[in-house]
Design a protein around this motif. Structure first.
Motif, short mmCIF file in Angstrom:
data_model
loop_
_atom_site.label_atom_id
_atom_site.label_comp_id
_atom_site.label_asym_id
_atom_site.label_seq_id
_atom_site.Cartn_x
_atom_site.Cartn_y
_atom_site.Cartn_z
N GLN A 283 0.81 -1.24 0.10
CA GLN A 283 0.12 -0.12 -0.16
C GLN A 283 0.92 1.22 -0.11
O GLN A 283 1.98 1.25 0.51
CB GLN A 283 -0.63 0.06 1.14
N LYS A 284 0.32 2.27 -0.63
CA LYS A 284 1.19 3.61 -0.51
C LYS A 284 0.34 4.30 0.56
O LYS A 284 -0.75 4.23 0.92
CB LYS A 284 1.01 4.12 -1.84
N ARG A 285 0.96 5.60 1.10
CA ARG A 285 0.38 6.33 2.13
C ARG A 285 0.49 5.56 3.38
O ARG A 285 -0.16 5.93 4.31
CB ARG A 285 -0.93 7.01 1.80
N GLY A 286 1.01 4.15 3.34
CA GLY A 286 1.08 3.50 4.36
C GLY A 286 1.97 2.44 4.38
O GLY A 286 2.01 1.82 3.13
N LEU A 287 2.63 1.70 5.19
CA LEU A 287 3.45 0.73 5.09
C LEU A 287 3.00 -0.77 5.61
O LEU A 287 2.92 -0.93 6.84
CB LEU A 287 4.93 0.95 5.61
N TYR A 288 2.90 -1.75 4.57
CA TYR A 288 2.64 -3.01 5.39
C TYR A 288 4.06 -3.81 5.37
O TYR A 288 4.73 -3.79 4.22
CB TYR A 288 1.65 -3.75 4.46
N ILE A 289 4.48 -4.30 6.43
CA ILE A 289 5.58 -4.97 6.49
C ILE A 289 5.57 -6.62 6.24
O ILE A 289 4.26 -7.01 6.21
CB ILE A 289 6.32 -4.94 7.65
N LYS A 290 6.27 -7.54 5.95
CA LYS A 290 6.39 -8.71 5.70
C LYS A 290 5.88 -9.42 7.08
O LYS A 290 6.25 -8.77 8.34
CB LYS A 290 7.68 -9.38 5.29
N GLN A 291 5.34 -10.61 6.78
CA GLN A 291 5.04 -11.39 7.88
C GLN A 291 5.98 -12.04 8.77
O GLN A 291 5.85 -11.56 10.07
CB GLN A 291 4.18 -12.96 7.51
N PHE A 292 7.00 -12.10 8.24
CA PHE A 292 8.32 -12.56 9.40
C PHE A 292 8.43 -11.19 10.19
O PHE A 292 9.30 -11.64 11.16
CB PHE A 292 9.45 -13.27 8.39
N GLN A 293 8.61 -10.16 9.59
CA GLN A 293 9.12 -8.87 10.17
C GLN A 293 7.90 -8.81 11.24
O GLN A 293 8.20 -8.21 12.38
CB GLN A 293 9.03 -7.66 9.31
N ALA A 294 6.67 -8.97 10.93
CA ALA A 294 5.70 -8.54 12.30
C ALA A 294 5.92 -9.74 13.27
O ALA A 294 5.63 -9.51 14.44
CB ALA A 294 4.20 -8.82 11.45
N PHE A 295 6.27 -10.99 12.91
CA PHE A 295 6.50 -12.03 13.77
C PHE A 295 7.70 -11.57 14.73
O PHE A 295 7.43 -11.72 15.99
CB PHE A 295 6.78 -13.15 13.17
N ASP A 296 8.67 -11.06 14.20
CA ASP A 296 9.86 -10.43 14.89
C ASP A 296 9.44 -9.43 16.00
O ASP A 296 9.93 -9.58 16.96
CB ASP A 296 10.79 -9.91 13.98
N ILE A 297 8.54 -8.70 15.48
CA ILE A 297 8.18 -7.68 16.47
C ILE A 297 7.63 -8.32 17.58
O ILE A 297 7.46 -7.71 19.00
CB ILE A 297 7.50 -6.68 15.65
N LEU A 298 6.35 -9.34 17.44
CA LEU A 298 5.67 -9.87 18.39
C LEU A 298 6.53 -10.77 19.28
O LEU A 298 6.41 -10.63 20.53
CB LEU A 298 4.75 -10.91 17.69
N LYS A 299 7.62 -11.20 18.66
CA LYS A 299 8.47 -12.25 19.76
C LYS A 299 9.43 -11.18 20.56
O LYS A 299 9.59 -11.41 21.80
CB LYS A 299 9.65 -12.77 18.77
N GLU A 300 9.66 -9.71 20.06
CA GLU A 300 10.33 -8.90 20.95
C GLU A 300 9.44 -8.45 22.37
O GLU A 300 9.87 -8.20 23.26
CB GLU A 300 10.63 -7.48 20.20
N LYS A 301 8.19 -8.64 22.11
CA LYS A 301 7.18 -8.47 22.93
C LYS A 301 6.82 -9.72 23.84
O LYS A 301 5.85 -9.58 24.56
CB LYS A 301 5.73 -7.74 22.44
N SER A 302 7.47 -10.95 23.65
CA SER A 302 7.28 -12.16 24.23
C SER A 302 6.12 -12.57 23.85
O SER A 302 5.41 -13.40 24.77
CB SER A 302 7.51 -12.09 25.70
N VAL A 303 5.71 -12.27 22.74
CA VAL A 303 4.18 -12.87 22.44
C VAL A 303 4.55 -14.15 21.71
O VAL A 303 5.43 -14.54 20.85
CB VAL A 303 3.51 -11.99 21.31
N ARG A 304 3.96 -15.36 21.89
CA ARG A 304 3.96 -16.59 21.45
C ARG A 304 3.58 -16.75 20.06
O ARG A 304 2.40 -16.64 19.68
CB ARG A 304 3.18 -17.72 22.20
N VAL A 305 4.31 -17.15 19.04
CA VAL A 305 4.31 -17.46 17.67
C VAL A 305 4.58 -18.67 17.12
O VAL A 305 5.63 -19.39 17.55
CB VAL A 305 5.06 -16.33 17.07
N ASN A 306 3.54 -19.34 16.15
CA ASN A 306 3.79 -20.32 15.62
C ASN A 306 3.81 -20.15 14.10
O ASN A 306 2.77 -20.11 13.71
CB ASN A 306 2.81 -21.40 16.07
N GLU A 307 4.97 -20.12 13.56
CA GLU A 307 4.86 -19.81 12.02
C GLU A 307 4.83 -20.94 11.26
O GLU A 307 4.31 -20.80 10.11
CB GLU A 307 6.59 -19.48 11.85
#
Length: 676
Positions: free
Chosen positions: A369-393
């Motif tokens: 999208q323009k006027r907004g940034l969607y990051i890749k799913q693995f990048q979103a998972f990385d952010i969640l892991k930094e917050k200690s959220v349990r992720v199952n890829e």
């Protein structure tokens, strides 16, 4: 002072008073007049940035001169830290001083997007009744904070941001930057999300001899200060407004709210005023932001087709192009059709352009999208892991979906929950909460969310922790949507299986915030034409399929509607392109170059409404671009607005394979035949 009759000034004042009072019941024109009318459309202060330009700059001076000539009673301008005089008007160092010295009833805020929130906040603190903010690219979280402030008071109403403003054609007052030659005093009230589509609508009603009473721009922002229902309530009780026009587009639920209001209005009113409407973006690809900051659908929000059908069922007469509003409304007001009936054949149904869009799971969408940034799913998972959220890829199956997004009706953040893995509007539910909320621990909202999603009581604490971390990410990194798919692990714990995170582009571009997030963008993976267009300030979206018509349009709403209307007539468009509201010869040339880089394009359709930009200047840019780029494809040019006759003449006499039109129908037929 306006040259209009006193009765019209008084009526405009009452309309403005309704706009300026958020919690005030609809004004009753037949009831007793208030002891003291605030006359908000007669005392305006203009707020400019603390730059070398400011109130005394070239553009500001031109706007002030036009507005004064139109009849607007401007009491002065604000330029932070500066006192003096300009054009015979005082220059105030702050809004607070302006309020103390001149008692303005409205403030027009012309500051850039990164300064807009601060200027609105100052106006709220000064208790200015009506605040009109015109800037684009205002960071979403800045506006969320402003709305949290507005909801704690009842003195100030906001119009905008990202809008041309409001204008009373009868009261002769402009608060904004609308192209004045299009307007004429009359009987039609207009409320629109899109600036260019509103100008087309105004011009159409002027050509039909109807004119306008009051025009309110809801604007294309994600969080509009004044919405469709607010405007409809005003038009209902305004004696000068005999017909109503609503111009909507994709994104949000304002059109659905308007449809519900229209249905109730027609049920309780013996002779309802006729209402016509248009919805832009019927052909917009899912998962894209179509030029406007707010032209995107959040999880669970309706698409353009759903909005169209809701308005039609409610009793609005639908058109597929704004130039049809004038004659259509004249027919309805003339009594040849029952007011508000859907039997008016001249309007032209939009239905033929409908198509069913496959809903894609959040984790599977990859469009940029323009006027907004969607990051890749693995990048979103990385952010969640930094917050200690349990992720199952590697999870193959998810049970439900939960998101943090923006509720455009509540003007606040919200949780969007669905018991399925898709954010289907029929099964999704929105749970708004305050932007100032810090913790979801022990929050009763979590129990409601869990109940709707079917999450067992034993997992509610984990759900609360997940929502808390999503909210922390949303606020810290200025997201506009965080979508997740969740499921239960083998040991019964809650885990995230899919994620799609979107972050506010304006926070980075206009305010320089969140650089770390926006460095995650990889332009090499994006469509090269879109990246190239972005460098020139052009919003370009390459459409899928066998599109053979390239489109070049000024204004996001008009660009969406152009694709819709050409599709309705049987055309196949290769792209969406918005040059911006102020197209220049250089942007026109760049646009042609980008469009013609697509080998599918067999002909180019230029659809320009010369509101703020003169048609003769656009015509000159088209002719120069055609010659400089050695164009090999035919071009159809539809020019409307300021200096349209001169622009059309220049095109016709250029000796180039350019075809000039003023009406959309004839231009559409020509471009489709050429593209075939």
């Amino acid at each position: 002072m306006s040259t209009s009759p006193t009765s019209h000034l008084e009526q405009s004042s009452k309309l403005a008073e309704e706009l300026a009072t958020p919690d005030k019941p609809p004004f009753d024109p037949h009831g007793s007049a208030p002891a003291k009318t605030r006359a908000a459309l007669r005392k305006v202060v203009l707020d400019f940035p603390a730059s070398s330009e400011g109130f005394t700059g070239r553009q500001a001076t031109a706007n002030v001169k036009e507005s004064l000539k139109w009849g607007t009673k401007i009491v002065g301008g604000v330029k932070p830290g500066v006192e003096g005089e300009h054009l015979g008007l005082p220059v105030f160092p702050s809004v607070k001083v302006a309020q103390e010295m001149a008692k303005p009833d409205a403030s027009a805020i012309y500051v850039p997007g990164n300064q807009t929130a601060k200027a609105i906040e100052e106006a709220i603190e000064a208790e200015i009744p009506l605040v009109v903010a015109v800037a684009e690219h205002v960071p979403i979280h800045d506006i969320l904070r402003i709305h949290s402030m507005l909801q704690t008071q009842s003195k100030t109403r906001l119009v905008g941001a990202n809008c041309p403003g409001i204008i009373s054609a009868i009261g002769k007052c402009r608060i904004g930057f609308q192209p004045l030659p299009c307007f004429a005093p009359g009987k039609v009230g207009i409320v629109a999300k899109s600036g260019t589509l509103s100008y087309e609508t105004v011009a159409s009603t002027t050509r039909a001899g109807l004119g306008q009473s009051l025009c309110i721009s809801m604007g294309g922002d994600v969080l509009a200060g004044t919405n469709f229902v607010d405007a409809l309530k005003i038009f209902e009780h305004d004696d000068d407004t005999q017909g109503i026009i609503l111009v909507g587009e994709i994104g949000g639920t304002a059109e659905m709210d308007a449809a519900e209001w229209i249905r109730d209005y027609r049920r309780r009113t013996a002779s309802p005023k006729p209402i016509m409407a248009l919805v832009g973006g019927l052909e917009a690809p899912p998962g894209r932001i179509m030029g406007h900051a707010g032209a995107w659908a959040a999880p669970g929000e309706p698409d353009a087709q759903t909005k169209y059908q809701a308005l039609e069922r409610a009793g609005a007469v639908m058109v597929n192009h704004p130039e049809k509003f004038g004659e259509g409304m004249r027919t309805l007001l003339g009594g040849t059709s029952r007011p508000g009936a859907n039997t008016f054949s001249g309007a032209g149904s939009q239905k033929r352009g409908f198509h069913t869009m496959r809903r894609v799971n959040p984790a599977q969408r990859t469009v940029q999208q323009k006027r907004g940034l969607y990051i890749k799913q693995f990048q979103a998972f990385d952010i969640l892991k930094e917050k200690s959220v349990r992720v199952n890829e590697s999870a193959s199956k998810s049970d439900a979906s939960i998101s943090i997004s923006v509720d455009r009706t509540a003007l606040s953040p919200c949780i969007v929950a669905s018991p399925t893995t898709e954010f289907d509007a029929s099964q999704s539910r929105r749970f708004p909460f305050s932007y100032s909320q810090s913790s979801f621990d022990q929050s009763p909202l979590i129990a409601e969310v869990a109940s709707h999603m079917g999450v067992p009581v034993s997992a509610q604490a984990e759900l609360s922790a997940l929502v808390q971390e999503l909210w922390n990410i949303f606020k810290e990194k200025e997201a506009f949507v965080l979508e997740t798919q969740i499921g239960m692990s083998a040991d019964g714990s809650l885990e995230v299986h899919g994620a799609r995170f979107g972050f506010d582009d304006a926070a980075y571009r206009s305010s320089g915030r969140q650089e770390e997030i926006h460095q995650l963008r990889n332009t090499a993976e994006e469509a090269p034409e879109e990246v190239e267009a972005e460098k020139d300030g052009i919003v370009y979206v390459k459409l899928e399929g066998e599109g053979s018509i390239g489109t070049l349009v000024n204004g996001a709403g008009l660009a969406m509607n152009t694709v819709d209307a050409l599709t309705f007539h049987g055309g196949h468009c290769a792209n969406f392109l918005d040059t911006g509201g102020k197209a220049t010869s250089e942007t026109v040339k760049s646009s042609f170059r980008i469009i013609c880089s697509d080998p599918r394009v067999k002909a180019v359709f230029v659809n320009i409404f010369g509101g703020l930009t003169r048609c003769d200047m656009i015509a000159e840019g088209i002719i120069l671009a055609f010659r400089d780029l050695n164009m090999q494809v035919p071009v159809v040019v539809r020019l409307r607005g300021t200096n349209e006759e001169l622009g059309q003449k220049m095109i016709a006499e250029s000796g180039l394979p350019l075809h000039a039109f003023d009406g959309f129908e004839d231009a559409a037929k020509k471009i489709i035949s050429l593209a075939q």
